[in-house]
Design an enzyme around this catalytic site. Structure first.
Site, short mmCIF file in Angstrom:
data_model
loop_
_atom_site.label_atom_id
_atom_site.label_comp_id
_atom_site.label_asym_id
_atom_site.label_seq_id
_atom_site.Cartn_x
_atom_site.Cartn_y
_atom_site.Cartn_z
CE LYS A 56 -3.81 -2.42 2.16
NZ LYS A 56 -4.60 -2.76 3.35
CD GLN A 99 -3.39 -4.30 6.52
OE1 GLN A 99 -3.23 -3.34 5.77
NE2 GLN A 99 -4.06 -5.39 6.15
CG ASP A 122 -9.10 0.00 4.53
OD1 ASP A 122 -8.74 -0.22 3.36
OD2 ASP A 122 -8.46 -0.39 5.53
#
Ligand code: NAP
Length: 301
Positions: A56, A99, A122
């Protein structure tokens, strides 16, 4: 050996998106603005999570998005993590991710709920889930958004098609089923949503008549060639480590024989999820500077 033509190349599509984002940032950035910035919160030392985070960050760098990585100890309490999130919510950062998975003593949903929806790149927060379902401007859940992008970029028709989504998690299967059933340009599909409770014979009969199968169960090689019809399009979300190798939820060789298109693992949905995260970060940055963004419900993915 598989010919290239059946492969839905997520890596290539993702690179193209990231290059477009880079160009857009270059064209918009001026002396009065800071570049976009992503925060990444990583709890513990899970090697898979560390690898996702590296990918990422690499994509952000390519796109011209700055980042900060906040590494926290595995033993951090839920309250301490909530304090870190509160700091990020109040910072000038454009978006951040926590995460997953988190250590088992932390309630994942409490953490997701505490993220400012406008920084939730997200797209996991209930407000973003709800807005996405309604087609309102929002951060879209990254993996479903990446899959829709892949469908669009490869000119795959979903209108009137029978799509079977296997797996009904809050971050993949459930939002994806809703998005594909929406009345937008990518959508208008007849969607069957299956999970572990779907009786085996019902699952098999739905799979056998599906035009498009999207599988996100986390079971290596779950979908085999005898479960699908000729010409099916298969999108494999699964990421499973078996004998040191990353494989998907699809038994690639047997399904490849029968399908018309298939995503590889790795190189399919994974890179598309990352490019969706990059787009969400870009959009958050643009909205901070009151720069207009495209609207999802018109199909402007
Ligand atoms: P998850 O939260 O574990 O959800 C899995 C879903 O599959 C659940 O709805 C589960 O049903 C269902 N399921 C499990 N076994 C099944 C079976 N035998 N038949 C039918 N349904 C079954 O997982 P997730 O977060 O959605 O992730 C799924 C997979 O995608 C994992 O391999 C994950 O690593 C991968 N993933 C990849 C990306 C990417 O970017 N490529 C992103 C996210 C996740 P129940 O809930 O009823 O048990």
């Amino acid at each position: 050996m598989p010919t290239k033509s059946k492969i839905l190349d997520g890596k290539k599509s993702s690179e193209s998106i990231i290059s477009d984002v880079e160009q857009e940032i270059i064209s918009l950035l001026n002396d009065d603005m800071n570049p976009p910035k992503l925060g990444v919160v990583l709890v513990g030392n899970n090697p898979a999570s560390e690898s996702y985070v590296r990918n990422k960050i690499r994509a952000c760098k390519k796109a011209g998005i700055e980042h900060i990585l906040i590494k926290l100890d595995e033993t951090i309490s839920e309250n301490e993590l909530l304090i870190e999130i509160d700091k990020l919510n109040k910072s000038d950062i454009d978006g951040f991710i926590v995460q997953l998975p988190l250590p088992s003593h932390i309630d994942m949903q409490n953490i997701i709920n505490s993220i400012d929806p406008s920084k939730d790149v997200d797209g996991f927060h209930p407000i973003n889930f709800g807005k996405t379902a309604l087609g309102l401007p929002s951060m879209k859940p990254a993996t479903p958004y990446g899959i829709l992008k892949l469908i669009k970029m490869n000119k795959i028709e979903t209108k009137g098609k029978h799509v079977v989504v296997v797996g009904r998690s809050n971050i993949v299967g459930k939002p994806l089923s809703i998005m594909l059933g929406n009345d937008f340009s990518i959508g208008r599909a007849t969607v069957t949503s299956c999970d572990i409770n779907t009786p085996k014979n019902l699952l098999l009969s739905e799979l056998k008549r599906a035009d498009i199968i999207i599988i996100a169960v986390g079971r290596p090689g779950f979908l085999t060639g005898d479960m699908v019809k000729e010409g099916v399009i298969v999108i494999d979300v699964g990421i499973n480590k078996v004998d040191g190798k990353i494989i998907g939820d699809v038994e690639f060789d047997s399904v490849y024989e029968k399908c018309s298109l298939i995503t590889p693992v790795p190189g399919g949905v994974g890179p598309m999820t990352i490019s969706a995260l990059v787009i969400n970060t870009l959009n958050s940055w643009k909205s901070k500077y009151k720069i207009k963004t495209k609207r999802y419900e018109k199909g402007n993915l």
